[in-house]
Motif scaffolding. Structure first.
Motif, PDB file in Angstrom:
ATOM      1  N   SER A   1       0.835  -1.190   0.000  1.00 42.83           N
ATOM      2  CA  SER A   1       0.000   0.000   0.000  1.00 42.83           C
ATOM      3  C   SER A   1       0.877   1.248   0.000  1.00 42.83           C
ATOM      4  N   ASN A   2       0.385   2.310  -0.606  1.00 43.39           N
ATOM      5  CA  ASN A   2       1.039   3.614  -0.498  1.00 43.39           C
ATOM      6  C   ASN A   2       0.246   4.526   0.428  1.00 43.39           C
ATOM      7  N   TYR A   3      -0.477   3.914   1.364  1.00 42.75           N
ATOM      8  CA  TYR A   3      -1.211   4.694   2.363  1.00 42.75           C
ATOM      9  C   TYR A   3      -0.246   5.610   3.103  1.00 42.75           C
ATOM     10  N   THR A   4      -0.648   6.846   3.254  1.00 41.96           N
ATOM     11  CA  THR A   4       0.204   7.876   3.857  1.00 41.96           C
ATOM     12  C   THR A   4      -0.297   8.224   5.245  1.00 41.96           C
ATOM     13  N   ASN A   5       0.588   8.113   6.245  1.00 41.85           N
ATOM     14  CA  ASN A   5       0.271   8.650   7.559  1.00 41.85           C
ATOM     15  C   ASN A   5       1.507   9.368   8.098  1.00 41.85           C
ATOM     16  N   GLU A   6       1.312  10.185   9.094  1.00 40.48           N
ATOM     17  CA  GLU A   6       2.396  11.036   9.577  1.00 40.48           C
ATOM     18  C   GLU A   6       3.372  10.295  10.469  1.00 40.48           C
ATOM     19  N   ARG A   7       3.050   9.071  10.846  1.00 34.80           N
ATOM     20  CA  ARG A   7       3.898   8.368  11.793  1.00 34.80           C
ATOM     21  C   ARG A   7       4.944   7.497  11.110  1.00 34.80           C
TER      22      ARG A   7
END
Length: 413
Positions: free
Chosen positions: A385-391
């Motif tokens: 996945s290329n899901y983006t989160n800040e962590r």
């Protein structure tokens, strides 16, 4: 390999979005790779769900300083680099469900048997050594998959290793890796400008989609355990040369499984024990040949069963659990409050469950999740996945994730 390279490259550029929903009740999602400026994907999960094999151009274990595409293994939080190459490429690969050996596509000159740098099929053994399964091909090889018993690698090729594919059409081949040297067989033999693709294998038989008109044979309950009795179909006859689903035995005898017009059948995936076939179609029932307006997911085992008939969705990739009881999907399906953004998310269909809707493993607010791989019991899934989160993935690169079932969902969402 082209498809894999495109996916690995095209999704490397990402935009940072606020942290949001990561998982649905009943599944614990964990990101297991992290690399700035690179991409990791195409995961393959071991049957016990404890090891994930994947391809990456990151220096994840300190031994890939040239940032070439290599195969890695994740186990118990530790990442190990399994291949070490220079100035060549590694593409699609497949994990044996029995031995955990790896069949992979490569342009590397392994054992000095690929000096031309063509896309060849190789085998990475448990001891770390590698052998070539194809050599000096005048054409491309790609999309390897294992049989459920770990004996055969089925793959697609436009080469002519056995002198039976002079027109270099895309055909289905197998490699028997239990003999030395491995024995190649050409399974499909299409006419000029025809092809077979999307192949998978179980219980001594191969399923693929082809646009040729093979000699007709009566359906039987043979190697794959299928008894095909769809009414109104002319078995083994495809005069309009539509892309239809076929079953082949190891001698290349074809049985036509679908008979449709003006529509498409794709992504056939045979259940590990060979009893059922999942595939995606925008056709009506095979007996009618009438097109429908939406993509649907079908299950074929003697008669057709349409899965999730009340949902409109596309399927981008899917995988069976080793026991054949669960089917994982990368899909943009949406129901009630699940996947309001219509992203590509990971879903699980439990064939033994009375649940009307698939279980949503992920519900990311952004990104694209694909190529699921299931453990034998279907309770662990790996995916990219290329899901983006800040962590953990603020740069939005393609990464490998794992999800473990913590408590089955009971509410029909």
């Amino acid at each position: 390999m082209t498809r894999a390279l495109f996916i690995m490259a095209a999704i490397m550029l990402g935009v940072s979005f606020p942290y949001g929903r990561e998982e649905k009740a009943g599944w614990k999602v964990t990101q297991i790779t992290s690399c700035n400026g690179g991409a990791s994907g195409l995961p393959q999960l071991s049957q016990d769900g404890k090891r994930v094999y994947f391809v990456s151009n990151c220096n994840l274990a300190g031994d890939n300083r040239d940032l070439g595409k290599e195969i890695f293994k994740w186990e118990d939080g530790k990442i190990t680099q399994l291949t070490h190459t220079s100035y060549c490429q590694i593409g699609n690969f497949s994990l044996s469900p029995v031995s955990e050996e790896l069949a992979f596509i490569t342009t590397c000159d392994i054992n000095r048997e690929n000096s031309t740098g063509r896309e060849e099929l190789a085998l990475l053994k448990k001891d770390g050594s590698a052998i070539m399964l194809t050599r000096e091909s005048q054409g491309g090889n790609d999309f390897p998959n294992w049989s459920s018993d770990g004996r055969y690698v089925v793959f697609e090729s436009s080469a002519d290793p056995l002198g039976r594919n002079a027109d270099h059409s895309r055909e289905v081949f197998t490699a028997d890796v239990t003999v030395d040297p491995p024995l190649l067989q050409q399974i499909s033999r299409t006419a000029k400008d025809r092809k077979c693709e999307n192949s998978s294998m179980a219980a001594g038989g191969v399923v693929a989609r082809c646009d040729d008109d093979f000699p007709g044979t009566a359906p039987d309950t043979g190697a794959l355990g299928m008894s095909v009795t769809i009414e109104g179909r002319t078995v083994g006859s495809n005069p309009d040369r539509n892309l239809e689903l076929f079953r082949f035995d190891l001698n290349g005898r074809a049985v036509q499984l679908t008979d449709t017009k003006g529509c498409e059948n794709k992504l056939p995936l045979i259940q590990p024990e060979g009893g059922e076939l999942a595939y995606v179609t925008d056709c009506g029932p095979s007996s009618s040949g009438l097109p429908v307006k939406e993509w649907k997911l079908n299950l074929l085992a003697g008669t057709e069963k349409r899965l999730c008939p009340d949902l409109s969705f596309s399927v981008f990739s899917m995988a069976w659990s080793g026991d054949g009881k669960r089917l994982a999907l990368s899909s943009n399906m949406q129901y009630r409050d699940v996947n309001r953004e219509r992203n590509a998310e990971i879903f699980i269909i439990d064939l033994d469950s009375p649940r009307e809707k698939p279980a949503a493993v992920t519900d990311f607010p952004y990104g694209w999740s694909e190529y699921p791989s299931l453990s034998r019991d279907g309770k662990v899934v790996a995916f990219q996945s290329n899901y983006t989160n800040e962590r953990e993935n603020s740069d939005g690169n393609l990464e490998v994730f794992m999800a473990m079932e913590t408590q089955p969902e009971t509410e029909d969402e």
